[in-house]
Motif scaffolding. Sequence first.
Motif, PDB file in Angstrom:
ATOM      1  N   LYS A 127       0.835  -1.197   0.000  1.00 14.89           N
ATOM      2  CA  LYS A 127       0.000   0.000   0.000  1.00 14.89           C
ATOM      3  C   LYS A 127       0.876   1.255   0.000  1.00 14.89           C
ATOM      4  O   LYS A 127       2.023   1.236   0.447  1.00 14.89           O
ATOM      5  CB  LYS A 127      -0.934   0.002   1.204  1.00 14.89           C
ATOM      6  CG  LYS A 127      -1.992  -1.097   1.132  1.00 14.89           C
ATOM      7  CD  LYS A 127      -2.977  -0.996   2.284  1.00 14.89           C
ATOM      8  CE  LYS A 127      -4.072  -2.053   2.136  1.00 14.89           C
ATOM      9  NZ  LYS A 127      -5.082  -1.953   3.226  1.00 14.89           N
TER      10      LYS A 127
ATOM     11  N   GLU B 109       2.107   5.145   0.840  1.00 11.11           N
ATOM     12  CA  GLU B 109       2.231   6.007   2.021  1.00 11.11           C
ATOM     13  C   GLU B 109       1.947   7.472   1.695  1.00 11.11           C
ATOM     14  O   GLU B 109       1.746   8.291   2.599  1.00 11.11           O
ATOM     15  CB  GLU B 109       3.638   5.879   2.594  1.00 11.11           C
ATOM     16  CG  GLU B 109       3.984   4.452   3.022  1.00 11.11           C
ATOM     17  CD  GLU B 109       5.472   4.212   3.065  1.00 11.11           C
ATOM     18  OE1 GLU B 109       5.988   4.024   4.191  1.00 11.11           O
ATOM     19  OE2 GLU B 109       6.119   4.220   1.996  1.00 11.11           O
TER      20      GLU B 109
ATOM     21  N   THR C  93      -1.820   3.212   3.379  1.00 14.32           N
ATOM     22  CA  THR C  93      -1.560   2.856   4.762  1.00 14.32           C
ATOM     23  C   THR C  93      -2.387   3.769   5.680  1.00 14.32           C
ATOM     24  O   THR C  93      -2.797   4.866   5.273  1.00 14.32           O
ATOM     25  CB  THR C  93      -0.072   3.014   5.087  1.00 14.32           C
ATOM     26  OG1 THR C  93       0.311   4.395   4.891  1.00 14.32           O
ATOM     27  CG2 THR C  93       0.786   2.113   4.200  1.00 14.32           C
TER      28      THR C  93
ATOM     29  N   ALA D 156      -1.145   7.341   5.835  1.00 14.58           N
ATOM     30  CA  ALA D 156      -0.754   7.925   4.548  1.00 14.58           C
ATOM     31  C   ALA D 156      -1.157   9.401   4.469  1.00 14.58           C
ATOM     32  O   ALA D 156      -2.138   9.842   5.077  1.00 14.58           O
ATOM     33  CB  ALA D 156      -1.395   7.155   3.403  1.00 14.58           C
TER      34      ALA D 156
END
Length: 380
Positions: A150, A152, A181, A184
């Motif tokens: 995923k 950031e 995340t 993020a």
Amino acid sequence: MVAKNQRVEAQGSESPLTIQYIEGTGWRTGVLVDASPGTEVAPALMPTHGEYPIYDTALYDAMMADAERNWRFREALEKHARDRIVLDIGTGPELFWAREGLRSGARQVFAMEAMESSFRTASQTLAGLADGHRATLLHGESTALEIEPKAEVCVAEILGSLPGAEGAAAVFADAKRRLLTPDAVIVPDLCLTQAAAVNFTDLFAGRAPAFSDAALPQLQRLFEWNGGPFDVRLRVVNPARQAVISDSAPVERLEFNGDLQVEQDADVRLTMTRPGTVDGVLTWLVMRCLPDQEPLDAMRGKTNWASIYLPLFDNGIPVEAGDVMNLTFRTVLSEDGIHPEYDLTGELHTATGVHRARHFSPYRSNAAHRHPVYRSLFPE
């Protein structure tokens, strides 16, 4: 089919107005056009385009040349991207923000592009990048794609002249759930849709309202995509600032790094600051990419973002300074679950009484000419 060259002189106007015709399968419509040469600072009328798949090279070039937008996005990427995984949604043919992410030191970049022609060009662009091995290009809508790991940092310039119209709220909300995340950072950070009372004619600084010549190919592509004419949102480039007759208020708030609401209701009071007439509202973008950054205000800065006129009253209502309009601005998702539609209700209090009106602005529609402004701009 391309716009026809047939021209019919418009009657009752001293401006060089003509009626031109565009047509497609099962439809044909006239378009009122101001054929006089414009200038870079003169008001001009165009259809909105950001929320529709009609981008061409000229539209992409205008965005990439927007210095007021670009320095704010770059400043945010330079702060957040280094050694992180970056997701660029709607990367475009030049991988613009994906490349900026790489330049800012991102460890890995995912770039997503939905339009087929833009994706093909982006593939060629990626093949020519020296640091392209750190980037992955994906084809499709972000809401239908997956990435691993995923991201950031998420960057996307999916803000329209009517800021939320391109579906930024739904797209970023989906990204926060599935692609990012928990900690993020999203760029941009905050965007507001600001609104004020205006009279449509006054926006053009003494000229009769009509589309510019450059609007015809955009209208052609919009109506072909829709399957026929509909009441497009009216994008006013360089509106006359003196046309704004009230104070302004935010009617949509997109907190991308906070409490992001996909559908919203706003009730605001607009107070008239001088005498004049009112027939609708003008909306425009205010945006920042970092919490402490100077916001970009599309009514004050030189930017590719313009303003959007939304009609309310069939005729201009005379007002005096101190008169108020209670405006309800409702944002609801269209059938596709991404792009919003707008429902406006205005209640204007003047010395002559209370005047009420409503306007609904759909994402797409098979209805047209529901307001006198549209009947004027698209004459039969």
